[in-house]
Every structure is written in C-alpha cells, then in structure tokens.
Scaffold this motif. Structure first.
Motif, mmCIF file in Angstrom:
data_model
loop_
_atom_site.group_PDB
_atom_site.id
_atom_site.type_symbol
_atom_site.label_atom_id
_atom_site.label_comp_id
_atom_site.label_asym_id
_atom_site.label_seq_id
_atom_site.Cartn_x
_atom_site.Cartn_y
_atom_site.Cartn_z
ATOM 1 N N PHE A 96 -0.930 6.352 3.130
ATOM 2 C CA PHE A 96 -1.335 5.973 1.776
ATOM 3 C C PHE A 96 -0.362 4.970 1.166
ATOM 4 C CE2 PHE A 96 -1.580 6.399 -2.814
ATOM 5 C CZ PHE A 96 -2.952 6.350 -3.037
ATOM 6 N N GLU A 97 0.906 5.280 1.218
ATOM 7 C CA GLU A 97 1.904 4.395 0.595
ATOM 8 C C GLU A 97 1.952 3.031 1.278
ATOM 9 O OE1 GLU A 97 3.146 5.144 -2.227
ATOM 10 O OE2 GLU A 97 2.592 7.244 -2.222
ATOM 11 N N LEU A 98 1.915 3.000 2.598
ATOM 12 C CA LEU A 98 1.952 1.713 3.304
ATOM 13 C C LEU A 98 0.727 0.861 2.989
ATOM 14 C CD1 LEU A 98 3.389 2.607 6.813
ATOM 15 C CD2 LEU A 98 4.512 1.354 4.962
ATOM 16 N N SER A 99 -0.433 1.504 2.855
ATOM 17 C CA SER A 99 -1.651 0.739 2.587
ATOM 18 C C SER A 99 -1.631 0.126 1.196
ATOM 19 C CB SER A 99 -2.892 1.602 2.785
ATOM 20 O OG SER A 99 -2.985 2.606 1.802
ATOM 21 N N TYR A 100 -0.853 0.653 0.284
ATOM 22 C CA TYR A 100 -0.723 0.058 -1.042
ATOM 23 C C TYR A 100 0.382 -0.991 -1.102
ATOM 24 C CZ TYR A 100 -4.274 2.467 -3.612
ATOM 25 O OH TYR A 100 -5.485 2.863 -4.078
ATOM 26 N N ILE A 101 1.372 -0.863 -0.260
ATOM 27 C CA ILE A 101 2.439 -1.866 -0.215
ATOM 28 C C ILE A 101 1.901 -3.162 0.386
ATOM 29 C CG2 ILE A 101 4.623 -2.474 0.873
ATOM 30 C CD1 ILE A 101 5.353 0.531 0.594
ATOM 31 N N PHE A 102 1.141 -3.037 1.453
ATOM 32 C CA PHE A 102 0.584 -4.199 2.128
ATOM 33 C C PHE A 102 -0.861 -4.360 1.697
ATOM 34 C CE2 PHE A 102 3.834 -2.390 4.992
ATOM 35 C CZ PHE A 102 4.760 -3.422 4.887
ATOM 36 N N LEU A 103 -1.073 -5.071 0.593
ATOM 37 C CA LEU A 103 -2.386 -5.133 -0.043
ATOM 38 C C LEU A 103 -3.448 -5.860 0.771
ATOM 39 C CD1 LEU A 103 -1.308 -5.952 -3.681
ATOM 40 C CD2 LEU A 103 -2.022 -3.753 -2.766
ATOM 41 N N LEU A 104 -3.074 -6.910 1.483
ATOM 42 C CA LEU A 104 -4.074 -7.731 2.147
ATOM 43 C C LEU A 104 -3.808 -7.796 3.632
ATOM 44 C CD1 LEU A 104 -4.160 -10.710 -0.364
ATOM 45 C CD2 LEU A 104 -5.848 -8.888 -0.153
ATOM 46 N N PRO A 105 -4.817 -7.918 4.450
ATOM 47 C CA PRO A 105 -6.236 -7.817 4.135
ATOM 48 C C PRO A 105 -6.666 -6.362 3.992
ATOM 49 C CG PRO A 105 -5.969 -8.234 6.462
ATOM 50 C CD PRO A 105 -4.573 -8.247 5.855
ATOM 51 N N ALA A 106 -7.690 -6.148 3.206
ATOM 52 C CA ALA A 106 -8.143 -4.791 2.892
ATOM 53 C C ALA A 106 -8.596 -4.033 4.131
ATOM 54 C CB ALA A 106 -9.270 -4.848 1.866
ATOM 55 N N PHE A 107 -9.271 -4.721 5.043
ATOM 56 C CA PHE A 107 -9.811 -3.999 6.192
ATOM 57 C C PHE A 107 -8.722 -3.530 7.137
ATOM 58 C CE2 PHE A 107 -9.271 -7.659 8.875
ATOM 59 C CZ PHE A 107 -9.508 -8.739 8.039
ATOM 60 N N VAL A 108 -7.530 -4.004 6.978
ATOM 61 C CA VAL A 108 -6.410 -3.527 7.783
ATOM 62 C C VAL A 108 -5.630 -2.447 7.029
ATOM 63 C CG1 VAL A 108 -4.213 -4.180 8.837
ATOM 64 C CG2 VAL A 108 -6.198 -5.672 9.070
ATOM 65 N N THR A 109 -5.477 -2.602 5.727
ATOM 66 C CA THR A 109 -4.618 -1.707 4.962
ATOM 67 C C THR A 109 -5.295 -0.443 4.476
ATOM 68 O OG1 THR A 109 -5.162 -2.738 2.866
ATOM 69 C CG2 THR A 109 -3.285 -3.656 4.096
ATOM 70 N N MET A 110 -6.577 -0.383 4.472
ATOM 71 C CA MET A 110 -7.346 0.759 3.984
ATOM 72 C C MET A 110 -7.359 0.852 2.461
ATOM 73 S SD MET A 110 -6.605 3.807 6.702
ATOM 74 C CE MET A 110 -7.485 4.942 5.672
ATOM 75 N N ARG A 111 -6.901 -0.145 1.771
ATOM 76 C CA ARG A 111 -6.910 -0.102 0.305
ATOM 77 C C ARG A 111 -8.312 0.187 -0.234
ATOM 78 N NH1 ARG A 111 -4.070 -2.583 -4.190
ATOM 79 N NH2 ARG A 111 -4.865 -1.415 -5.951
ATOM 80 N N ALA A 112 -9.300 -0.463 0.328
ATOM 81 C CA ALA A 112 -10.675 -0.260 -0.133
ATOM 82 C C ALA A 112 -11.121 1.183 0.100
ATOM 83 C CB ALA A 112 -11.623 -1.233 0.554
ATOM 84 N N TYR A 113 -10.676 1.789 1.173
ATOM 85 C CA TYR A 113 -11.029 3.180 1.457
ATOM 86 C C TYR A 113 -10.499 4.112 0.369
ATOM 87 C CZ TYR A 113 -11.009 7.750 3.733
ATOM 88 O OH TYR A 113 -11.181 9.074 4.013
ATOM 89 N N TRP A 114 -9.227 3.945 0.005
ATOM 90 C CA TRP A 114 -8.647 4.809 -1.030
ATOM 91 C C TRP A 114 -9.339 4.584 -2.368
ATOM 92 C CZ3 TRP A 114 -6.488 7.994 1.926
ATOM 93 C CH2 TRP A 114 -5.598 7.630 2.943
ATOM 94 N N GLU A 115 -9.613 3.333 -2.709
ATOM 95 C CA GLU A 115 -10.278 3.061 -3.982
ATOM 96 C C GLU A 115 -11.716 3.564 -3.978
ATOM 97 O OE1 GLU A 115 -9.005 2.327 -6.788
ATOM 98 O OE2 GLU A 115 -7.014 1.885 -6.018
ATOM 99 N N TRP A 116 -12.363 3.510 -2.838
ATOM 100 C CA TRP A 116 -13.718 4.080 -2.734
ATOM 101 C C TRP A 116 -13.684 5.553 -3.122
ATOM 102 C CZ3 TRP A 116 -18.617 2.495 -2.025
ATOM 103 C CH2 TRP A 116 -19.561 3.464 -1.697
ATOM 104 N N ARG A 117 -12.713 6.269 -2.591
ATOM 105 C CA ARG A 117 -12.589 7.707 -2.897
ATOM 106 C C ARG A 117 -12.292 7.915 -4.387
ATOM 107 N NH1 ARG A 117 -11.599 11.201 1.410
ATOM 108 N NH2 ARG A 117 -9.803 12.220 0.467
ATOM 109 N N GLY A 118 -11.439 7.079 -4.956
ATOM 110 C CA GLY A 118 -11.130 7.204 -6.377
ATOM 111 C C GLY A 118 -12.327 6.871 -7.254
ATOM 112 N N TYR A 119 -12.996 5.771 -6.953
ATOM 113 C CA TYR A 119 -14.131 5.362 -7.778
ATOM 114 C C TYR A 119 -15.334 6.293 -7.618
ATOM 115 C CZ TYR A 119 -12.089 1.213 -9.790
ATOM 116 O OH TYR A 119 -11.313 0.364 -10.536
ATOM 117 N N THR A 120 -15.373 7.047 -6.535
ATOM 118 C CA THR A 120 -16.415 8.064 -6.423
ATOM 119 C C THR A 120 -16.326 9.030 -7.600
ATOM 120 O OG1 THR A 120 -16.551 7.882 -4.018
ATOM 121 C CG2 THR A 120 -17.287 9.959 -4.972
#
Length: 192
Positions: A96-120
């Motif tokens: 989780f922490e690494l995916s937020y430190i390295f913002l781009l690209p999303a498909f590598v960092t999983m940022r979109a996955y975490w936000e998907w769960r939050g926005y649900t």
C-alpha cells in the motif's frame, strides 16, 4: 437517512476499535502535509484545500475550517472512504505505502485499485442515504481517476463506466456493503 454529527462521532469511535492509532488531523497544521502540498502543486493545486489524505494511520482533512464548512454528511462519506485506505494500509502495509509513493503509472503501482476500493464506499454511502446511486456521482468519481487530481491514475473512462455500472448493480442488490470491503456497519458495531 440523514447523516448527523452523531453518526460521524460514532463512526470515529468504531474506527478506533479497528485502528487504535486512528486520529483526525489537519493538513494546514502539519509541516509534512504542507511540504507534500508544495511538491504536488504543479499537478494538483487543490491538495491542501480540497483533498483528504491518509498517512501513518491518520486522516488528514485540509483544515478545521473546511471540515466545519463541509458538514457531517460530507465528513462521514470521506471517513468511510479513508477508513478503507487505512485498513488496506494495515492489511498490506508495504504494498500500500509503496503504491502511493510511486504514483505513476497507475497500472504498475495499483493506485487505481486502492482508490477503487475507497470510492466504492462513496457509492455505498449514497445508496444507504438515498436508496440509489446517481449517474452524476459515478461520473464525478470517474473523472477523479482520469484527470490530474490523482496523477492520471487510470485514464480509461469508458472501461471505468462499465465497471461502475456493474458495481452500482451489486451495491443496489445488497451484494456489496461497507465500510470495509465489504461488511455492514451499523448500531450493532459489526466486527471486521
């Protein structure tokens, strides 16, 4: 259902049973958050005034004044969203922490996955309040994924619209509930 300050207070207390270090903080009072705000200024000029952030088990709202202006309904929705992030950080601390430190690209960092769960959670709360989920809410969230606010974390709006349509159906059918993926919360203080 009308959300009151008591609902916010109850949720904060319930959150502390799962996250003992849970605390509400304010970005404008944090030297670290002010520094991050300056770093993000070129891509997100609203980080310090419009976004809530989680870090180190704490929820950072922009300021005390803004949280008062937003009112209990918005604060409650945000806390439900951020609770998911805090629980994900607890469950998957390094990833989780690494995916937020390295913002781009999303498909590598999983940022979109975490936000998907939050926005649900945003969708679940809207359904709990109104018995429906509006197209406007879905489109607002989709724009958060595809624009610079989150560093273009998932720039595929048509794919997201299809996913949101399926997610909306599952929530309305009662197959997905909150606050943590995806268990009901209420007066009974369900255990996670």
């Amino acid at each position: 259902m009308s959300i009151t300050q008591q609902d916010v207070d109850d949720f904060v207390e319930w959150s502390k049973t799962h996250l003992p270090n849970f605390e509400i903080c304010f970005k404008d009072e944090s030297p670290l958050q002010r520094f991050i705000g300056k770093l993000l200024w070129p891509i997100n000029k609203s980080y310090m005034t419009a976004y809530t952030t989680v870090m180190f088990g704490k929820v950072y709202f922009p300021s005390r004044e803004i949280i008062a202006d937003w009112g209990p309904e918005s604060v409650y929705k945000i806390l439900r969203h951020e609770f998911v992030h805090l629980m994900d950080a607890k469950r998957f601390p390094i990833l989780f922490e690494l995916s937020y430190i390295f913002l781009l690209p999303a498909f590598v960092t999983m940022r979109a996955y975490w936000e998907w769960r939050g926005y649900t959670q945003n969708l679940i709360v809207e359904f709990e309040e109104t018995g429906d989920i509006s197209d406007e809410t879905c489109e607002f969230i989709i724009q958060r994924f595809v624009n610079s606010d989150y560093g273009w974390m998932f720039p595929f709006p048509n794919w997201l619209r299809k996913r949101f349509a399926r997610l909306r159906q599952k929530i309305i059918a009662g197959k997905i509930k909150g606050p943590y993926p995806y268990q009901a919360w209420g007066k009974e203080n369900a255990r996670i």
